[in-house]
Each structure stands twice: as structure tokens, then as C-alpha cells.
Design a protein around this motif. Sequence first.
Motif, PDB file in Angstrom:
ATOM      1  N   PRO A 191       2.110  -5.853   2.494  1.00 18.20           N
ATOM      2  CA  PRO A 191       0.758  -6.295   2.126  1.00 18.20           C
ATOM      3  C   PRO A 191       0.058  -5.218   1.346  1.00 18.20           C
ATOM      4  N   VAL A 192      -0.450  -5.644   1.003  1.00 19.33           N
ATOM      5  CA  VAL A 192      -1.912  -4.533   0.516  1.00 19.33           C
ATOM      6  C   VAL A 192      -3.685  -4.649   0.039  1.00 19.33           C
ATOM      7  N   LEU A 193      -3.706  -4.289   1.026  1.00 16.02           N
ATOM      8  CA  LEU A 193      -5.809  -3.923   0.439  1.00 16.02           C
ATOM      9  C   LEU A 193      -6.156  -2.733  -0.403  1.00 16.02           C
ATOM     10  N   LEU A 194      -6.725  -3.028  -1.148  1.00 13.05           N
ATOM     11  CA  LEU A 194      -7.181  -3.156  -1.959  1.00 13.05           C
ATOM     12  C   LEU A 194      -9.274  -2.790  -1.295  1.00 13.05           C
ATOM     13  N   ARG A 195      -9.734  -1.855  -1.256  1.00 13.78           N
ATOM     14  CA  ARG A 195     -11.165  -1.286  -1.243  1.00 13.78           C
ATOM     15  C   ARG A 195     -11.776  -0.177  -1.479  1.00 13.78           C
ATOM     16  N   ASN A 196     -12.561  -0.899  -2.283  1.00 13.69           N
ATOM     17  CA  ASN A 196     -13.488   0.404  -2.817  1.00 13.69           C
ATOM     18  C   ASN A 196     -12.855   1.364  -4.278  1.00 13.69           C
ATOM     19  N   GLY A 197     -11.998   0.909  -4.417  1.00 13.93           N
ATOM     20  CA  GLY A 197     -11.319   1.279  -5.405  1.00 13.93           C
ATOM     21  C   GLY A 197     -10.640   2.276  -4.453  1.00 13.93           C
ATOM     22  N   LEU A 234       5.093  -0.392  -7.148  1.00 14.35           N
ATOM     23  CA  LEU A 234       3.691  -1.165  -7.165  1.00 14.35           C
ATOM     24  C   LEU A 234       2.744  -0.645  -6.876  1.00 14.35           C
ATOM     25  N   THR A 235       2.523   0.267  -5.449  1.00 15.32           N
ATOM     26  CA  THR A 235       1.155   0.277  -5.485  1.00 15.32           C
ATOM     27  C   THR A 235       0.476   1.781  -6.333  1.00 15.32           C
ATOM     28  N   LYS A 236       1.461   2.208  -6.784  1.00 18.94           N
ATOM     29  CA  LYS A 236       1.199   3.421  -8.378  1.00 18.94           C
ATOM     30  C   LYS A 236      -0.056   2.378  -9.025  1.00 18.94           C
ATOM     31  N   TRP A 237       1.265   1.139  -9.548  1.00 19.29           N
ATOM     32  CA  TRP A 237       0.243   0.882 -10.439  1.00 19.29           C
ATOM     33  C   TRP A 237      -0.658  -0.131 -10.066  1.00 19.29           C
ATOM     34  N   ILE A 238      -1.362  -0.536  -9.084  1.00 27.18           N
ATOM     35  CA  ILE A 238      -2.498  -1.344  -8.092  1.00 27.18           C
ATOM     36  C   ILE A 238      -3.406   0.162  -8.158  1.00 27.18           C
ATOM     37  N   ALA A 239      -3.035   1.476  -7.530  1.00 29.69           N
ATOM     38  CA  ALA A 239      -4.461   1.926  -7.883  1.00 29.69           C
ATOM     39  C   ALA A 239      -4.981   2.823  -8.642  1.00 29.69           C
ATOM     40  N   ALA A 240      -4.209   2.365 -10.149  1.00 27.29           N
ATOM     41  CA  ALA A 240      -4.708   2.657 -11.283  1.00 27.29           C
ATOM     42  C   ALA A 240      -5.333   1.378 -12.130  1.00 27.29           C
ATOM     43  N   TRP A 241      -5.354   0.706 -11.392  1.00 33.18           N
ATOM     44  CA  TRP A 241      -6.385  -0.537 -11.692  1.00 33.18           C
ATOM     45  C   TRP A 241      -7.571  -0.319 -11.964  1.00 33.18           C
ATOM     46  N   ASP A 242      -8.527  -0.915 -13.330  1.00 37.19           N
ATOM     47  CA  ASP A 242      -9.524  -0.370 -13.012  1.00 37.19           C
ATOM     48  C   ASP A 242     -10.702  -0.641 -12.139  1.00 37.19           C
ATOM     49  N   GLY A 243      -9.972  -2.318 -11.090  1.00 38.28           N
ATOM     50  CA  GLY A 243     -10.836  -3.276 -10.347  1.00 38.28           C
ATOM     51  C   GLY A 243     -11.545  -4.447 -10.966  1.00 38.28           C
ATOM     52  N   ALA A 244     -11.669  -4.201 -12.489  1.00 40.04           N
ATOM     53  CA  ALA A 244     -12.330  -5.343 -13.425  1.00 40.04           C
ATOM     54  C   ALA A 244     -11.895  -6.963 -13.070  1.00 40.04           C
ATOM     55  N   GLY A 245     -12.373  -8.168 -13.112  1.00 41.82           N
ATOM     56  CA  GLY A 245     -12.602  -9.573 -13.125  1.00 41.82           C
ATOM     57  C   GLY A 245     -11.269  -9.770 -11.707  1.00 41.82           C
ATOM     58  N   GLY A 246     -12.147  -9.040 -11.119  1.00 41.95           N
ATOM     59  CA  GLY A 246     -11.578  -9.861  -9.444  1.00 41.95           C
ATOM     60  C   GLY A 246     -10.271  -9.700  -8.798  1.00 41.95           C
ATOM     61  N   GLY A 287     -15.806  -7.659  -0.528  1.00 42.58           N
ATOM     62  CA  GLY A 287     -15.260  -7.407  -1.695  1.00 42.58           C
ATOM     63  C   GLY A 287     -14.007  -6.892  -1.524  1.00 42.58           C
ATOM     64  N   ASP A 288     -13.396  -6.573  -0.384  1.00 43.33           N
ATOM     65  CA  ASP A 288     -12.053  -6.446  -0.401  1.00 43.33           C
ATOM     66  C   ASP A 288     -10.834  -7.211  -0.554  1.00 43.33           C
ATOM     67  N   ILE A 289      -9.379  -6.836  -1.766  1.00 44.13           N
ATOM     68  CA  ILE A 289      -9.302  -7.699  -2.030  1.00 44.13           C
ATOM     69  C   ILE A 289      -7.241  -7.731  -1.788  1.00 44.13           C
ATOM     70  N   LEU A 290      -6.701  -8.588  -1.255  1.00 42.38           N
ATOM     71  CA  LEU A 290      -5.357  -8.438   0.451  1.00 42.38           C
ATOM     72  C   LEU A 290      -4.821  -8.794  -1.137  1.00 42.38           C
ATOM     73  N   LEU A 291      -3.186  -8.332  -1.142  1.00 40.31           N
ATOM     74  CA  LEU A 291      -1.959  -8.441  -2.612  1.00 40.31           C
ATOM     75  C   LEU A 291      -1.190  -9.279  -1.674  1.00 40.31           C
ATOM     76  N   LEU A 292      -1.147  -9.560  -1.194  1.00 38.19           N
ATOM     77  CA  LEU A 292       0.889 -10.579  -1.143  1.00 38.19           C
ATOM     78  C   LEU A 292       1.819 -11.289  -2.319  1.00 38.19           C
ATOM     79  N   TYR A 293       3.311 -10.375  -1.905  1.00 37.32           N
ATOM     80  CA  TYR A 293       4.178 -10.501  -2.638  1.00 37.32           C
ATOM     81  C   TYR A 293       5.186 -10.776  -1.835  1.00 37.32           C
ATOM     82  N   THR A 294       6.258 -10.910  -3.085  1.00 34.73           N
ATOM     83  CA  THR A 294       7.432 -11.717  -2.456  1.00 34.73           C
ATOM     84  C   THR A 294       8.535 -10.045  -3.070  1.00 34.73           C
ATOM     85  N   GLY A 295       9.042  -9.529  -1.962  1.00 33.85           N
ATOM     86  CA  GLY A 295      10.588  -8.803  -2.315  1.00 33.85           C
ATOM     87  C   GLY A 295      10.866  -8.811  -4.214  1.00 33.85           C
TER      88      GLY A 295
END
Length: 112
Positions: free
Chosen positions: A4-10, A67-79, A44-52
Motif C-alpha cells: 500500500p502507498v500512503l499520500l500525506r501532504n504531498g 507507480l510511486t514515481k507517478w503518484i509523486a508527480a500527481w498534483d493532489g487535485a480531485g481527491g 487528508g491522507d490517501i491510502l492507495l491499494l492496488y493489485t500486482g
Amino acid sequence: MATPVLLRNGHVRTVEASSPGIPLGITALSEGQYRVETFVFETGDILLLYTGGVIEAPDPHGTFYPLTKWIAAWDGAGGPEHLVRYVHEDLLNHTHGPLSDDAALIAIQRLP
């Protein structure tokens, strides 16, 4: 393994289990075969779960999806809804077409 990936404050970080189990659906779970772990999940945290099938999706050269590289580039808009759409669209761009394996994404956001 799909960690799982956790997004917190960018910031993006994986949520590592101290004793990871087998993927769901491989065998039936019985009492005592799994372990409950906890982590901090703030407002405000977002938890992303995904399959292999997400992280193992190859591009035409055989490189798996970063995946983590592209999530880090996400602007956070839209939830969380927008995050799932963002990853899905980028995943299809990465593979240059349909996926060759099943893939699932679930994004959960902690609201106030």
C-alpha cells in the motif's frame, strides 16, 4: 508484492507490513493465519491499494509501471477519485494499450 502507498501532504511513502501475508484469494484464511497491523492515517491522507497487475504492467520494452514515481508527480487535485483516474490513464499510456493482466486500484481518503 503490492505494498500500500500512503499520500500525506504531498509526500508518498509505502506502508510496509512487518509480517506480510499471502495475497488475498490464494487460499482460504482461517483464524490465526493473519496478523493485524496499524499505521497512522491522518485527516487528508490517501491510502492507495492496488493489485500486482498494476505494478507488473510492462511497457513495450518490458519495463514495469513505476507507480510511486507517478503518484509523486500527481498534483493532489480531485481527491481519491481523481488519483485512481490519473493512475489508470497513465497505466494505459505506459503499456501502449490494454493491460495483459487484471488490475485493481482502490483509493481511500480520511475525511475530517
